[in-house]
Every structure is written in C-alpha cells, then in structure tokens.
Design an enzyme around this catalytic site. Structure first.
Site, PDB file in Angstrom:
ATOM      1  N   ARG A  25       0.828  -1.214   0.000  1.00 48.10           N
ATOM      2  CA  ARG A  25       0.000   0.000   0.000  1.00 48.10           C
ATOM      3  C   ARG A  25       0.859   1.260   0.000  1.00 48.10           C
ATOM      4  O   ARG A  25       0.549   2.232  -0.677  1.00 48.10           O
ATOM      5  CB  ARG A  25      -0.918  -0.009   1.225  1.00 48.10           C
ATOM      6  CG  ARG A  25      -1.719   1.266   1.422  1.00 48.10           C
ATOM      7  CD  ARG A  25      -2.754   1.090   2.529  1.00 48.10           C
ATOM      8  NE  ARG A  25      -3.734   0.080   2.152  1.00 48.10           N
ATOM      9  CZ  ARG A  25      -4.299  -0.770   2.992  1.00 48.10           C
ATOM     10  NH1 ARG A  25      -3.967  -0.765   4.270  1.00 48.10           N
ATOM     11  NH2 ARG A  25      -5.184  -1.639   2.560  1.00 48.10           N
ATOM     12  N   TYR A  26       1.900   1.273   0.791  1.00 42.78           N
ATOM     13  CA  TYR A  26       2.761   2.442   0.920  1.00 42.78           C
ATOM     14  C   TYR A  26       4.030   2.227   0.086  1.00 42.78           C
ATOM     15  O   TYR A  26       4.452   1.087  -0.134  1.00 42.78           O
ATOM     16  CB  TYR A  26       3.146   2.662   2.382  1.00 42.78           C
ATOM     17  CG  TYR A  26       1.975   2.943   3.290  1.00 42.78           C
ATOM     18  CD1 TYR A  26       1.409   4.214   3.357  1.00 42.78           C
ATOM     19  CD2 TYR A  26       1.435   1.940   4.097  1.00 42.78           C
ATOM     20  CE1 TYR A  26       0.342   4.482   4.213  1.00 42.78           C
ATOM     21  CE2 TYR A  26       0.372   2.201   4.951  1.00 42.78           C
ATOM     22  CZ  TYR A  26      -0.162   3.470   5.001  1.00 42.78           C
ATOM     23  OH  TYR A  26      -1.224   3.727   5.845  1.00 42.78           O
ATOM     24  N   ARG A  42       7.122   0.170   2.072  1.00 49.19           N
ATOM     25  CA  ARG A  42       6.904  -0.922   3.007  1.00 49.19           C
ATOM     26  C   ARG A  42       5.759  -1.822   2.557  1.00 49.19           C
ATOM     27  O   ARG A  42       4.874  -1.393   1.824  1.00 49.19           O
ATOM     28  CB  ARG A  42       6.644  -0.405   4.421  1.00 49.19           C
ATOM     29  CG  ARG A  42       5.514   0.605   4.543  1.00 49.19           C
ATOM     30  CD  ARG A  42       5.750   1.457   5.788  1.00 49.19           C
ATOM     31  NE  ARG A  42       4.703   2.430   6.035  1.00 49.19           N
ATOM     32  CZ  ARG A  42       4.645   3.629   5.480  1.00 49.19           C
ATOM     33  NH1 ARG A  42       5.553   3.985   4.582  1.00 49.19           N
ATOM     34  NH2 ARG A  42       3.681   4.474   5.789  1.00 49.19           N
ATOM     35  N   CYS A  56      -4.493 -17.716  14.498  1.00 47.93           N
ATOM     36  CA  CYS A  56      -4.174 -16.927  15.684  1.00 47.93           C
ATOM     37  C   CYS A  56      -4.401 -17.777  16.926  1.00 47.93           C
ATOM     38  O   CYS A  56      -5.177 -18.738  16.907  1.00 47.93           O
ATOM     39  CB  CYS A  56      -5.069 -15.690  15.771  1.00 47.93           C
ATOM     40  SG  CYS A  56      -4.748 -14.443  14.502  1.00 47.93           S
ATOM     41  N   CYS A  87      -9.999 -12.887  17.680  1.00 47.64           N
ATOM     42  CA  CYS A  87     -10.612 -11.700  18.266  1.00 47.64           C
ATOM     43  C   CYS A  87     -11.852 -11.332  17.476  1.00 47.64           C
ATOM     44  O   CYS A  87     -11.852 -11.354  16.237  1.00 47.64           O
ATOM     45  CB  CYS A  87      -9.611 -10.537  18.262  1.00 47.64           C
ATOM     46  SG  CYS A  87      -8.097 -10.899  19.175  1.00 47.64           S
ATOM     47  N   CYS A 136     -11.575  -8.527  14.597  1.00 45.73           N
ATOM     48  CA  CYS A 136     -10.417  -8.644  13.712  1.00 45.73           C
ATOM     49  C   CYS A 136     -10.633  -7.982  12.348  1.00 45.73           C
ATOM     50  O   CYS A 136     -11.673  -8.159  11.707  1.00 45.73           O
ATOM     51  CB  CYS A 136     -10.084 -10.121  13.509  1.00 45.73           C
ATOM     52  SG  CYS A 136      -8.658 -10.402  12.442  1.00 45.73           S
ATOM     53  N   ARG A 142      -9.145  -8.833   9.637  1.00 47.44           N
ATOM     54  CA  ARG A 142      -9.190  -9.897   8.625  1.00 47.44           C
ATOM     55  C   ARG A 142     -10.161 -11.001   9.034  1.00 47.44           C
ATOM     56  O   ARG A 142      -9.943 -12.178   8.764  1.00 47.44           O
ATOM     57  CB  ARG A 142      -7.784 -10.454   8.376  1.00 47.44           C
ATOM     58  CG  ARG A 142      -6.861  -9.395   7.839  1.00 47.44           C
ATOM     59  CD  ARG A 142      -5.501  -9.865   7.375  1.00 47.44           C
ATOM     60  NE  ARG A 142      -4.730  -8.652   7.143  1.00 47.44           N
ATOM     61  CZ  ARG A 142      -3.870  -8.145   8.027  1.00 47.44           C
ATOM     62  NH1 ARG A 142      -3.630  -8.789   9.142  1.00 47.44           N
ATOM     63  NH2 ARG A 142      -3.252  -7.013   7.778  1.00 47.44           N
ATOM     64  N   ASP A 154     -12.115  -0.374  12.349  1.00 52.07           N
ATOM     65  CA  ASP A 154     -12.338  -0.541  10.914  1.00 52.07           C
ATOM     66  C   ASP A 154     -13.774  -0.984  10.644  1.00 52.07           C
ATOM     67  O   ASP A 154     -14.419  -1.624  11.484  1.00 52.07           O
ATOM     68  CB  ASP A 154     -11.381  -1.603  10.354  1.00 52.07           C
ATOM     69  CG  ASP A 154      -9.929  -1.144  10.359  1.00 52.07           C
ATOM     70  OD1 ASP A 154      -9.698   0.078  10.303  1.00 52.07           O
ATOM     71  OD2 ASP A 154      -9.038  -2.010  10.419  1.00 52.07           O
ATOM     72  N   ASP A 156      -7.793   4.117   9.660  1.00 46.82           N
ATOM     73  CA  ASP A 156      -7.245   3.449   8.482  1.00 46.82           C
ATOM     74  C   ASP A 156      -8.325   3.582   7.416  1.00 46.82           C
ATOM     75  O   ASP A 156      -9.357   2.908   7.472  1.00 46.82           O
ATOM     76  CB  ASP A 156      -6.931   1.981   8.797  1.00 46.82           C
ATOM     77  CG  ASP A 156      -5.749   1.465   7.998  1.00 46.82           C
ATOM     78  OD1 ASP A 156      -5.404   2.101   6.987  1.00 46.82           O
ATOM     79  OD2 ASP A 156      -5.182   0.426   8.383  1.00 46.82           O
ATOM     80  N   LYS A 183      -3.436   5.166   6.786  1.00 43.73           N
ATOM     81  CA  LYS A 183      -3.737   5.724   8.101  1.00 43.73           C
ATOM     82  C   LYS A 183      -3.753   7.251   8.051  1.00 43.73           C
ATOM     83  O   LYS A 183      -2.794   7.873   7.578  1.00 43.73           O
ATOM     84  CB  LYS A 183      -2.715   5.231   9.117  1.00 43.73           C
ATOM     85  CG  LYS A 183      -2.704   3.720   9.273  1.00 43.73           C
ATOM     86  CD  LYS A 183      -1.589   3.276  10.200  1.00 43.73           C
ATOM     87  CE  LYS A 183      -1.480   1.757  10.214  1.00 43.73           C
ATOM     88  NZ  LYS A 183      -1.022   1.207   8.902  1.00 43.73           N
TER      89      LYS A 183
END
Length: 359
Positions: A90-91, A94, A103, A107, A110, A112, A271, A308, A315
């Site tokens: 995206r950037y 990086r 995981c 959570c 999440c 994703r 999100d 985000d 962000k």
C-alpha cells in the site's frame, strides 16, 4: 510438547465450552461460529470476570456479528493492493507480509475476520517464497511488517527461516512483527523464541493490548523477555464500545503499557469490518478519549489516533481541536481548554537550487 503448545491445544473452540461456565445459553452463538471461527486460550479465558465485560466482548462470539448491515468484508481493500497472494503493498517503501493463517485467539473485532482461521486464507511455503521474491525484486521496499494470522504461532524454525531470508535482502532495513501473542498466549514468548528474534535486529514488535486487565504478570514477563533482548515494543489499540471507550480506562491502559516497557503507538478508530459494527464508536467519542490523555498523563502515553481509511487510503491522523487559528498569531487551546497565543514568524520562501547535469 511445550507449555504454550499444550495451552493452545486446550483452547475453547465451541460456545458451549465457555457459556456453561457462566450459565448462559450457547445455542444462539453456534450460528456465529459457523461463519466466524472461535478460539480462546485457557489463559485469556481466565481473565474474564463476568459476562459482557471488556475481556468477554473481545473473545466470545456475539449474535450482533450476524446483524451487521453497515460494514464490508475487506474495507481496507487489502485484496486489491496485493500484487502477490498474502502480501499488501500500500505504501511506497513498506509491505505487509501475511505469513500465518491462524491466531492463538480469534478476536471478535479482527480486521481480517473474513479469512483468518478459515480455509480461504491459504498460506503455504510457496506463497511465502513468492512474497520474499517480490520483496527482493522491489528495491524501494525498506520495511517489512510480518502479520497474518499471528506470525508468532509459527514454529521457531519456520520463523527463523523467514526472518533469515528477509534479512539477506540488502534493501530491507527493518523488520516488524505484529502479534497479539503477548496478550492472549504470553507463554509462547519462550527463551528459545527470543534467541531466534534477537538475531535479526533491527527488529520491532507491535502488540495489541486493548484493556488494562490484559496486562498481567504473565504478559509483563513476556514483554520483558522481548525488551531484554533489545526488541523495541509498541502497542496498537483498537477503540471499541464497551471495551475501552472511556478516557479513564484508556489512560490507565496507556500508563500500564509504559510500566511494562511497551510504547503506545496507535489508537485505531475501529475498521468497518463486516461483523464488527457493534464495536464501533463515533469519531467524536474517540477524540474525547484522546483529550483525556493529552496533558493528563505523560506525552509518551499519548499514541496517534488514526482512521485506516476505507478503500485503502492508509492511516490518517485525527486530533482534537487544539489549533484554533493560524496567521500572524497562532491561537491555541490547551488540555484544560485555556487559550494561549504564539507570535508566528513570517514564512520564508526558499529559493529552488537549479541542479546541473553534472550534479
């Protein structure tokens, strides 16, 4: 088998296993788990004090997850910014490199949620090799963030192999790991794991504490083991209704993080992920939380509050309205609401240097 592996094996994966402990009906939650998987480590389950408390809300499925009509599966458009599977570019300098599909705990908030722990998230030796090859071919990439799933659920040997391959790429300057392991399965931070990680400096780790009750003797010890081998630790908190949408709760969380050598890094506006709308607060509430930090505690305890941006915009920081006006005089409002004035020097116009072809 190590202690952490036994604990992971003993994790709760069906609603009835947790609800019977608290005397509530599991039946309504079974449909939720069919769509969004459940896993709670025995350690994290032990942090729950009562039904509906901040720990419960993060770990136990809720029927609200199936009633979300406001959000979408991939609000950050990660899939559209993936030149190869499981790598998001995206950037400019990086990439986000997904190296694990599972995981220690799934959570409920999440990002994703659409694929972590599901068959749709296929991470193999081939996809990891393709990601490393992409990074090697793109010399603008100087910063690689390992995520997933949780990278620290990989074996020491697999993690060692990935880190070694990345560190062999000359233009990769820093490696970061995003992991919730210190929060939900701190027993995984073993001496053998930190011996692997310490070989690959500069290496940073961002973890994910959301509530002061998650900071325990065990999680503090896990963070200490990482910090003691020179790994800088940061924390990314998601602002969530019923978890930390209270300035005093958030302030205590940030203060306790500093006490275990974890630097607050981000507070995320939640999100717009399908199945998580019940966690979202207003931005106004988020700004009030940040105002409850600035000036009321150390500046080190004040992370950046960001959205985000939906659609993959990255962000974007959000700030309370401290700057009232800007001109020959800067009018400011401090954390108590008092007004102050700062004489503003005139901006200087810098001459552009004309470069010659020989320069």
């Amino acid at each position: 088998m190590e202690t952490w592996q036994k604990m992971l094996q003993a994790s709760i994966t069906r609603p009835a296993e947790v609800t019977k402990r608290f005397g509530i009906d599991a039946a309504p939650l079974e449909e939720v788990v069919e769509r969004y998987p459940m896993r709670i480590t025995p350690y994290y389950l032990g942090l729950i004090k009562e039904v509906g408390d901040p720990i419960w809300r993060q770990a136990v499925p809720d029927t609200d997850e199936l009633r979300d009509s406001a959000c979408c599966d991939d609000p950050l458009e990660e899939e559209n910014q993936s030149p190869v599977p499981n790598l998001v570019h995206r950037y400019p300098d990086r990439v986000l490199f997904l190296v694990s599909s599972t995981c220690a705990m799934y959570c409920r908030f999440c990002t994703r949620k659409r694929k972590v722990g599901c068959e749709e998230m296929a991470i193999t030796g081939d996809t990891i090799a393709a990601g490393i090859d992409y990074i090697r071919k793109h010399k603008e990439i100087r910063d690689v963030i390992l995520s997933g799933g949780d990278p620290l659920l990989l074996s020491d040997e697999k993690l060692d192999g990935i880190l070694s391959a990345l560190r062999s790429i000359p233009h990769v300057e820093i490696i970061r790991i995003g992991s919730r392991i210190p929060v939900v399965l701190p027993q995984r931070i073993t001496h053998s794991l930190v011996r692997v990680l310490r070989k690959y400096h500069p290496l940073y780790l961002n973890t994910h504490f959301n509530h002061p009750d998650e900071i325990t003797a065990e999680s503090a010890q896990a963070c200490a083991r990482l910090a003691d081998v020179g790994i800088p630790l940061g924390n990314q908190t998601v602002l969530m209704r019923g978890v930390n949408d209270d300035p005093l709760v958030m302030r205590r969380l940030m203060q306790k993080l500093l006490s275990i050598r974890v630097r607050p890094y981000y507070i995320y506006q939640a999100d717009m992920v399908q199945g998580t709308d019940h966690f979202r607060t207003s931005v106004e509430e988020g700004l009030a939380v940040v105002q409850g930090l600035r000036g009321h505690t150390s500046g080190m305890a004040v992370p950046a509050y960001v959205i985000d941006a939906p659609g993959g915009g990255g962000k974007i920081p959000l700030l309370p309205d401290y700057l009232q006006s800007l001109g020959t005089e800067v009018v400011l409002k401090n954390y108590l609401g008092d007004t102050y004035r700062y004489p503003n020097p005139a901006p200087q116009v810098k001459e552009k240097k004309v470069r010659t072809i020989n320069e």
